[in-house]
Write a protein that holds these residues in place. Structure first.
Motif, PDB file in Angstrom:
ATOM      1  N   ILE A  11     -72.093 -14.403   0.508  1.00  0.00           N
ATOM      2  CA  ILE A  11     -72.674 -14.545   1.601  1.00  0.00           C
ATOM      3  C   ILE A  11     -73.210 -16.132   0.745  1.00  0.00           C
ATOM      4  N   LYS A  12     -72.877 -17.343   1.792  1.00  0.00           N
ATOM      5  CA  LYS A  12     -73.290 -18.455   1.977  1.00  0.00           C
ATOM      6  C   LYS A  12     -74.778 -18.930   2.592  1.00  0.00           C
ATOM      7  N   ILE A  13     -74.904 -19.271   1.465  1.00  0.00           N
ATOM      8  CA  ILE A  13     -77.093 -19.521   2.071  1.00  0.00           C
ATOM      9  C   ILE A  13     -77.063 -20.943   2.419  1.00  0.00           C
ATOM     10  N   LYS A  14     -78.123 -21.178   3.034  1.00  0.00           N
ATOM     11  CA  LYS A  14     -78.330 -22.931   3.398  1.00  0.00           C
ATOM     12  C   LYS A  14     -79.535 -23.006   3.279  1.00  0.00           C
ATOM     13  N   VAL A  15     -80.235 -23.292   1.976  1.00  0.00           N
ATOM     14  CA  VAL A  15     -81.195 -23.215   1.475  1.00  0.00           C
ATOM     15  C   VAL A  15     -82.565 -23.657   2.330  1.00  0.00           C
ATOM     16  N   LYS A  16     -83.328 -22.888   2.886  1.00  0.00           N
ATOM     17  CA  LYS A  16     -84.706 -23.677   3.460  1.00  0.00           C
ATOM     18  C   LYS A  16     -85.591 -24.460   2.608  1.00  0.00           C
ATOM     19  N   TRP A  17     -86.087 -23.069   1.180  1.00  0.00           N
ATOM     20  CA  TRP A  17     -87.118 -23.800   0.066  1.00  0.00           C
ATOM     21  C   TRP A  17     -87.102 -23.023  -0.751  1.00  0.00           C
ATOM     22  N   CYS A  18     -87.457 -23.686  -1.878  1.00  0.00           N
ATOM     23  CA  CYS A  18     -86.855 -23.076  -3.080  1.00  0.00           C
ATOM     24  C   CYS A  18     -88.167 -23.806  -4.340  1.00  0.00           C
ATOM     25  N   GLY A  19     -88.534 -22.838  -5.133  1.00  0.00           N
ATOM     26  CA  GLY A  19     -89.481 -23.342  -6.628  1.00  0.00           C
ATOM     27  C   GLY A  19     -88.948 -23.839  -7.765  1.00  0.00           C
ATOM     28  N   ILE A  20     -90.084 -24.155  -8.260  1.00  0.00           N
ATOM     29  CA  ILE A  20     -89.496 -24.645  -9.362  1.00  0.00           C
ATOM     30  C   ILE A  20     -90.732 -23.768 -10.513  1.00  0.00           C
ATOM     31  N   CYS A  21     -89.628 -22.805 -11.078  1.00  0.00           N
ATOM     32  CA  CYS A  21     -90.517 -22.207 -11.783  1.00  0.00           C
ATOM     33  C   CYS A  21     -90.230 -22.091 -13.129  1.00  0.00           C
ATOM     34  N   GLY A  22     -91.347 -21.162 -14.156  1.00  0.00           N
ATOM     35  CA  GLY A  22     -92.111 -21.850 -15.322  1.00  0.00           C
ATOM     36  C   GLY A  22     -90.713 -22.159 -16.248  1.00  0.00           C
ATOM     37  N   SER A  23     -89.653 -20.897 -16.072  1.00  0.00           N
ATOM     38  CA  SER A  23     -88.655 -20.917 -16.566  1.00  0.00           C
ATOM     39  C   SER A  23     -87.801 -22.507 -16.555  1.00  0.00           C
ATOM     40  N   ASP A  24     -87.974 -22.960 -15.253  1.00  0.00           N
ATOM     41  CA  ASP A  24     -87.645 -24.441 -15.296  1.00  0.00           C
ATOM     42  C   ASP A  24     -88.147 -25.631 -16.157  1.00  0.00           C
ATOM     43  N   LEU A  25     -88.900 -24.967 -16.015  1.00  0.00           N
ATOM     44  CA  LEU A  25     -90.184 -26.436 -16.826  1.00  0.00           C
ATOM     45  C   LEU A  25     -89.857 -26.471 -18.675  1.00  0.00           C
ATOM     46  N   HIS A  26     -89.251 -24.539 -19.188  1.00  0.00           N
ATOM     47  CA  HIS A  26     -89.660 -24.941 -20.402  1.00  0.00           C
ATOM     48  C   HIS A  26     -87.857 -25.675 -20.237  1.00  0.00           C
ATOM     49  N   GLU A  27     -87.185 -25.250 -19.295  1.00  0.00           N
ATOM     50  CA  GLU A  27     -85.813 -25.741 -19.702  1.00  0.00           C
ATOM     51  C   GLU A  27     -85.833 -27.318 -19.832  1.00  0.00           C
ATOM     52  N   TYR A  28     -86.990 -27.910 -18.800  1.00  0.00           N
ATOM     53  CA  TYR A  28     -86.581 -29.186 -18.543  1.00  0.00           C
ATOM     54  C   TYR A  28     -87.707 -29.808 -19.928  1.00  0.00           C
ATOM     55  N   LEU A  29     -88.959 -28.622 -20.137  1.00  0.00           N
ATOM     56  CA  LEU A  29     -89.254 -29.036 -21.640  1.00  0.00           C
ATOM     57  C   LEU A  29     -88.594 -28.693 -22.703  1.00  0.00           C
ATOM     58  N   GLY A  30     -87.491 -27.957 -22.914  1.00  0.00           N
ATOM     59  CA  GLY A  30     -87.645 -27.628 -24.278  1.00  0.00           C
ATOM     60  C   GLY A  30     -86.459 -26.791 -24.363  1.00  0.00           C
ATOM     61  N   GLY A  31     -85.903 -27.606 -23.030  1.00  0.00           N
ATOM     62  CA  GLY A  31     -84.250 -26.453 -22.943  1.00  0.00           C
ATOM     63  C   GLY A  31     -83.097 -27.113 -24.630  1.00  0.00           C
ATOM     64  N   PRO A  32     -81.805 -26.448 -24.202  1.00  0.00           N
ATOM     65  CA  PRO A  32     -82.048 -24.658 -23.051  1.00  0.00           C
ATOM     66  C   PRO A  32     -81.986 -24.200 -23.471  1.00  0.00           C
ATOM     67  N   ILE A  33     -82.975 -22.968 -23.182  1.00  0.00           N
ATOM     68  CA  ILE A  33     -83.481 -21.532 -23.368  1.00  0.00           C
ATOM     69  C   ILE A  33     -82.175 -20.833 -22.858  1.00  0.00           C
ATOM     70  N   PHE A  34     -81.946 -20.534 -21.834  1.00  0.00           N
ATOM     71  CA  PHE A  34     -81.113 -19.623 -20.366  1.00  0.00           C
ATOM     72  C   PHE A  34     -79.760 -20.462 -20.108  1.00  0.00           C
ATOM     73  N   ILE A  35     -79.606 -21.609 -20.036  1.00  0.00           N
ATOM     74  CA  ILE A  35     -79.187 -22.866 -19.539  1.00  0.00           C
ATOM     75  C   ILE A  35     -77.652 -22.721 -20.832  1.00  0.00           C
TER      76      ILE A  35
END
Length: 360
Positions: free
Chosen positions: A27-51
């Motif tokens: 399914i293709k979705i046109k995004v309205k809103w997306c939250g910045i998650c704590g997991s995203d912050l961990h990747e930003y500060l100390g990643g890669p973790i999941f990436i």
């Protein structure tokens, strides 16, 4: 289309990339809103973790740079062959699990424990911090008419909390301590209230987040810099301790306080993602038969979460402390959430559509 891509630690870029194409069952979705998650912050500060870096993710086949974003809502704009339950125009959210469907855990429908587990917005399969994304029908959920797109972007973190409470076997009338009152901590407090908790105590250093915790339903909020929280917990529970602790900080102070605060045969659930090791003496478990268990993401909790939010048992009010446009995600998003003003924020929502900012 525009998308936010993670290249490396402290290196997120908004770039033009190819728009994703719909394939069979997707399914293709046109995004309205997306939250910045704590997991995203961990990747930003100390990643890669999941990436995935260097070695491609076993399911997506991709490596960094990857599109970020896994807490999002939007409209269905295209459906692939064999899609039967979702139609164009539906308002939806995505349960962003990327699972193989073939391993022992997946065959037991414990898809969050897939041996090759990935997350949309982390493993390279696309993400919600973009104008469009595609995802399998199985993990796409319709949202009710009385729920806004902004509220729908909160379903994912609240489902994380609901799963942790189920993992704890929490019962009506039980007592709890929540370590930390960031987005997952606040969601845990609200889920505990909905589950009939008799007493909710929260560890939170002095900041506006103490007020957020009280508003979410905490009975007591303590600063570990001011009091011995485990001692305060004992005072409030006739010297026994709470039934369950929920660790959401990813910090040693939360881990240690949680273990010290639970009663004999009590349980500490760890929902936080850690950037490093933590050490403890196993005798604290052995001598009192306490338990430590982990909780990752969710499985089958999205429908329950949507229902609890739709009928008001989980209000999720006051979570959204800032709304920004995708172009500004680094300065107004990641830098805000990791800088000196971070404790004033709970959830920052991002939109690729500037017109939505003027409407809100």
């Amino acid at each position: 289309m525009k998308a936010a891509l993670w290249y490396d630690k402290k290196d997120v870029r908004v770039e033009e990339i190819e728009e994703p194409k719909v394939t069979k069952g997707y399914i293709k979705i046109k995004v309205k809103w997306c939250g910045i998650c704590g997991s995203d912050l961990h990747e930003y500060l100390g990643g890669p973790i999941f990436i995935p870096v260097g070695t491609p993710h076993p399911l997506s086949g991709n490596v960094a740079p990857v599109v970020l974003g896994h807490e999002f809502s939007g409209d269905v704009v295209e459906i692939g062959e064999n899609v039967t339950k979702i139609k164009i125009g539906d308002r939806v959210t995505v349960e962003p699990i990327v699972a193989c469907g073939e391993c022992p855990a997946c065959k037991e429908e414990k898809y969050n424990l897939c041996s090759s587990l990935g997350f949309h917005g982390l493993c390279g399969s696309g993400g919600g911090l973009a104008e469009y994304t595609v995802f399998p029908e199985k993990y796409v959920h319709k949202i009710p008419d009385n729920m806004s797109y902004e509220q729908a972007a909160l379903i994912e973190p609240i489902a994380v909390a609901l799963h942790s409470i189920r993992m704890a076997n929490f019962k009506t009338g039980d007592t709890a301590i929540v370590l930390g009152s960031g987005p997952i901590g606040l969601a845990t407090i609200e889920c505990l209230k909905a589950a009939g908790a008799r007493l909710i105590i929260v560890l939170q250093r002095k900041s506006i987040r103490q007020e957020y915790a009280k508003r979410a339903g905490a009975n007591f909020v303590f600063d570990p810099n001011e009091v011995d929280i485990a001692k305060e917990v004992k005072k409030l529970t006739d010297g026994v301790g709470v039934d369950v602790a929920f660790e959401t900080t990813g910090a040693k102070i939360g881990f240690d306080t949680g273990i010290d605060s639970i009663k004999y045969e009590g349980t500490m659930v760890i929902t936080s993602i850690w950037e490093g090791d933590v050490s403890f003496n196993p005798n604290v478990l052995v001598f009192s038969e306490k338990k430590i268990i982990g909780s990752i993401a969710y499985r089958h909790e999205f429908p329950s979460t949507i229902a609890l939010m739709s009928d008001g048992r989980i209000k999720a009010e006051g979570y959204i402390t800032k709304k920004i446009v995708l172009d500004d995600i680094v300065k107004e998003g990641f830098e805000t959430l990791t800088g000196p003003e971070k404790k004033k924020q709970v959830k920052i929502l991002v939109t690729p559509d500037k017109s939505l900012l003027s409407e809100s």
